[in-house]
Design a protein around this motif. Structure first.
Motif, PDB file in Angstrom:
ATOM      1  N   GLY A  42     -10.279  -7.731 -70.716  1.00  0.00           N
ATOM      2  CA  GLY A  42     -12.024  -6.278 -70.317  1.00  0.00           C
ATOM      3  C   GLY A  42     -11.639  -6.407 -68.697  1.00  0.00           C
ATOM      4  O   GLY A  42     -11.108  -6.618 -67.953  1.00  0.00           O
ATOM      5  N   GLU A  43     -13.374  -6.570 -69.292  1.00  0.00           N
ATOM      6  CA  GLU A  43     -14.331  -5.993 -67.815  1.00  0.00           C
ATOM      7  C   GLU A  43     -13.835  -7.182 -66.582  1.00  0.00           C
ATOM      8  O   GLU A  43     -13.946  -6.399 -65.883  1.00  0.00           O
ATOM      9  CB  GLU A  43     -15.364  -5.955 -68.162  1.00  0.00           C
ATOM     10  CG  GLU A  43     -15.646  -4.810 -69.541  1.00  0.00           C
ATOM     11  CD  GLU A  43     -15.078  -2.997 -68.679  1.00  0.00           C
ATOM     12  OE1 GLU A  43     -15.965  -2.817 -67.452  1.00  0.00           O
ATOM     13  OE2 GLU A  43     -15.065  -2.523 -69.137  1.00  0.00           O
ATOM     14  N   VAL A  44     -13.910  -8.375 -66.954  1.00  0.00           N
ATOM     15  CA  VAL A  44     -13.473  -9.111 -66.161  1.00  0.00           C
ATOM     16  C   VAL A  44     -12.309  -9.050 -65.294  1.00  0.00           C
ATOM     17  O   VAL A  44     -11.902  -8.751 -64.065  1.00  0.00           O
ATOM     18  CB  VAL A  44     -13.730 -10.590 -66.102  1.00  0.00           C
ATOM     19  CG1 VAL A  44     -13.221 -12.236 -65.093  1.00  0.00           C
ATOM     20  CG2 VAL A  44     -14.977 -11.379 -67.288  1.00  0.00           C
ATOM     21  N   ALA A  45     -11.156  -8.204 -66.541  1.00  0.00           N
ATOM     22  CA  ALA A  45      -9.956  -8.036 -65.227  1.00  0.00           C
ATOM     23  C   ALA A  45     -10.092  -6.803 -64.614  1.00  0.00           C
ATOM     24  O   ALA A  45      -9.284  -6.858 -63.481  1.00  0.00           O
ATOM     25  CB  ALA A  45      -8.718  -6.989 -66.868  1.00  0.00           C
ATOM     26  N   LEU A  46     -10.814  -5.819 -65.320  1.00  0.00           N
ATOM     27  CA  LEU A  46     -11.163  -4.288 -64.210  1.00  0.00           C
ATOM     28  C   LEU A  46     -11.476  -5.152 -62.850  1.00  0.00           C
ATOM     29  O   LEU A  46     -11.087  -4.671 -61.649  1.00  0.00           O
ATOM     30  CB  LEU A  46     -11.794  -3.951 -64.896  1.00  0.00           C
ATOM     31  CG  LEU A  46     -12.269  -2.052 -64.501  1.00  0.00           C
ATOM     32  CD1 LEU A  46     -10.463  -2.034 -64.435  1.00  0.00           C
ATOM     33  CD2 LEU A  46     -12.959  -1.080 -65.215  1.00  0.00           C
ATOM     34  N   GLU A  47     -12.912  -6.227 -62.632  1.00  0.00           N
ATOM     35  CA  GLU A  47     -13.781  -6.490 -61.884  1.00  0.00           C
ATOM     36  C   GLU A  47     -12.511  -7.173 -60.711  1.00  0.00           C
ATOM     37  O   GLU A  47     -13.065  -6.661 -59.587  1.00  0.00           O
ATOM     38  CB  GLU A  47     -14.599  -7.107 -62.650  1.00  0.00           C
ATOM     39  CG  GLU A  47     -15.453  -7.406 -60.968  1.00  0.00           C
ATOM     40  CD  GLU A  47     -16.031  -6.379 -60.077  1.00  0.00           C
ATOM     41  OE1 GLU A  47     -16.483  -7.017 -58.476  1.00  0.00           O
ATOM     42  OE2 GLU A  47     -16.377  -5.349 -60.615  1.00  0.00           O
ATOM     43  N   LYS A  48     -11.422  -8.290 -61.278  1.00  0.00           N
ATOM     44  CA  LYS A  48     -11.112  -8.853 -60.626  1.00  0.00           C
ATOM     45  C   LYS A  48      -9.526  -7.995 -60.029  1.00  0.00           C
ATOM     46  O   LYS A  48      -9.473  -8.113 -58.535  1.00  0.00           O
ATOM     47  CB  LYS A  48     -10.589  -9.838 -61.439  1.00  0.00           C
ATOM     48  CG  LYS A  48      -9.653 -10.738 -60.765  1.00  0.00           C
ATOM     49  CD  LYS A  48     -10.208 -11.872 -59.677  1.00  0.00           C
ATOM     50  CE  LYS A  48      -9.339 -12.864 -58.898  1.00  0.00           C
ATOM     51  NZ  LYS A  48      -9.681 -13.640 -58.028  1.00  0.00           N
ATOM     52  N   ALA A  49      -9.350  -6.588 -60.456  1.00  0.00           N
ATOM     53  CA  ALA A  49      -8.600  -5.304 -59.931  1.00  0.00           C
ATOM     54  C   ALA A  49      -8.932  -4.934 -58.473  1.00  0.00           C
ATOM     55  O   ALA A  49      -8.411  -4.876 -57.490  1.00  0.00           O
ATOM     56  CB  ALA A  49      -7.884  -5.057 -61.466  1.00  0.00           C
TER      57      ALA A  49
ATOM     58  N   GLU B  30     -10.320  -5.101 -52.742  1.00  0.00           N
ATOM     59  CA  GLU B  30     -10.624  -5.269 -51.741  1.00  0.00           C
ATOM     60  C   GLU B  30     -10.716  -6.138 -50.365  1.00  0.00           C
ATOM     61  O   GLU B  30     -10.456  -6.077 -48.896  1.00  0.00           O
ATOM     62  CB  GLU B  30     -12.555  -5.231 -52.028  1.00  0.00           C
ATOM     63  CG  GLU B  30     -12.190  -3.881 -52.268  1.00  0.00           C
ATOM     64  CD  GLU B  30     -13.746  -3.361 -53.069  1.00  0.00           C
ATOM     65  OE1 GLU B  30     -14.535  -2.223 -53.751  1.00  0.00           O
ATOM     66  OE2 GLU B  30     -13.955  -4.504 -53.515  1.00  0.00           O
ATOM     67  N   ASP B  31     -10.457  -7.383 -51.062  1.00  0.00           N
ATOM     68  CA  ASP B  31     -10.486  -8.783 -50.752  1.00  0.00           C
ATOM     69  C   ASP B  31      -8.612  -8.616 -49.674  1.00  0.00           C
ATOM     70  O   ASP B  31      -8.672  -9.263 -48.755  1.00  0.00           O
ATOM     71  CB  ASP B  31     -10.395 -10.127 -51.271  1.00  0.00           C
ATOM     72  CG  ASP B  31     -11.587 -10.607 -52.270  1.00  0.00           C
ATOM     73  OD1 ASP B  31     -12.366  -9.593 -51.474  1.00  0.00           O
ATOM     74  OD2 ASP B  31     -11.100 -11.123 -52.737  1.00  0.00           O
ATOM     75  N   SER B  32      -7.667  -7.336 -50.335  1.00  0.00           N
ATOM     76  CA  SER B  32      -7.028  -7.152 -49.736  1.00  0.00           C
ATOM     77  C   SER B  32      -6.243  -6.601 -48.206  1.00  0.00           C
ATOM     78  O   SER B  32      -5.650  -5.931 -47.040  1.00  0.00           O
ATOM     79  CB  SER B  32      -5.277  -6.843 -49.991  1.00  0.00           C
ATOM     80  OG  SER B  32      -5.384  -5.625 -50.403  1.00  0.00           O
ATOM     81  N   GLY B  33      -8.174  -5.651 -48.417  1.00  0.00           N
ATOM     82  CA  GLY B  33      -8.298  -4.426 -47.046  1.00  0.00           C
ATOM     83  C   GLY B  33      -7.810  -3.361 -47.625  1.00  0.00           C
ATOM     84  O   GLY B  33      -8.373  -2.476 -47.038  1.00  0.00           O
ATOM     85  N   LEU B  34      -7.482  -2.719 -48.962  1.00  0.00           N
ATOM     86  CA  LEU B  34      -7.052  -1.869 -49.538  1.00  0.00           C
ATOM     87  C   LEU B  34      -8.525  -1.207 -50.471  1.00  0.00           C
ATOM     88  O   LEU B  34      -9.777  -2.453 -50.752  1.00  0.00           O
ATOM     89  CB  LEU B  34      -6.426  -1.948 -50.852  1.00  0.00           C
ATOM     90  CG  LEU B  34      -4.735  -1.980 -50.750  1.00  0.00           C
ATOM     91  CD1 LEU B  34      -4.156  -2.772 -51.653  1.00  0.00           C
ATOM     92  CD2 LEU B  34      -4.400  -0.775 -49.800  1.00  0.00           C
ATOM     93  N   PRO B  35      -9.033   0.027 -51.011  1.00  0.00           N
ATOM     94  CA  PRO B  35     -10.262   0.868 -51.520  1.00  0.00           C
ATOM     95  C   PRO B  35      -9.935  -0.092 -52.872  1.00  0.00           C
ATOM     96  O   PRO B  35      -9.258   0.401 -53.414  1.00  0.00           O
ATOM     97  CB  PRO B  35      -9.868   2.464 -51.527  1.00  0.00           C
ATOM     98  CG  PRO B  35      -9.224   2.065 -50.465  1.00  0.00           C
ATOM     99  CD  PRO B  35      -8.120   1.311 -50.046  1.00  0.00           C
ATOM    100  N   GLY B  36     -11.375   0.048 -53.246  1.00  0.00           N
ATOM    101  CA  GLY B  36     -11.756  -0.852 -54.875  1.00  0.00           C
ATOM    102  C   GLY B  36     -11.515  -0.160 -55.504  1.00  0.00           C
ATOM    103  O   GLY B  36     -11.302  -0.314 -56.587  1.00  0.00           O
ATOM    104  N   GLY B  37     -11.457   1.521 -55.327  1.00  0.00           N
ATOM    105  CA  GLY B  37     -11.422   2.499 -56.870  1.00  0.00           C
ATOM    106  C   GLY B  37      -9.744   3.116 -56.808  1.00  0.00           C
ATOM    107  O   GLY B  37      -9.885   4.097 -57.241  1.00  0.00           O
TER     108      GLY B  37
END
Length: 138
Positions: free
Chosen positions: A15-22, A27-34
């Motif tokens: 659910g929503e936790v999955a979307l936030e984790k993705a 972002e943690d890897s240096g890619l844009p979160g969107g």
């Protein structure tokens, strides 16, 4: 069988936790979160040892990044290996080029151009856009 092997030892979110984790994995890897503006996410998984990630959503969606002006389709399942500044062996994402939908199989932030995001298809065709176009909320 190979798919199950990739998923061994995965952290799985729903659910929503999955979307936030993705988004946070990006972002943690240096890619844009969107970069993956998904909706109705059912499940996301990540295998820390290999970098394998997957995201399942209820239905395929189409999104247009305003600053880029290109439609992108996100399938019901998106899979890739995530590493520093890169999604490789990506499946489930297509970009419209002229009249054709082209599968994107590699997305990266080049070390030589850290303010850009590079997209490549299987045939080696590629484009680069400003990184800010793919930040969350864009």
């Amino acid at each position: 069988m190979a798919e199950a092997k990739h998923r061994e030892g995965a952290d799985i979110y729903e659910g929503e936790v999955a979307l936030e984790k993705a988004a946070s994995l990006l972002e943690d890897s240096g890619l844009p979160g969107g970069l993956l503006p998904l909706k109705n996410v059912i499940e996301a998984g990540h295998v820390k040892e290999t970098g394998y990630v997957w995201i399942r959503q209820e239905e395929e969606i189409e999104h247009v990044f305003k600053q880029v002006g290109r439609p992108v389709k996100y399938g019901t399942e998106i899979k890739a290996f995530i590493e520093k500044g890169r999604l490789r062996d990506l499946s489930g994402v297509k970009s419209k080029e002229m009249l054709l939908w082209v599968p994107i199989n590699d997305i990266s932030v080049p070390s030589t151009a850290p303010n850009k995001v590079a997209f490549r298809s299987i045939g080696g065709l590629g484009k680069m856009f400003k990184k800010e176009a793919f930040e969350r909320g864009q």
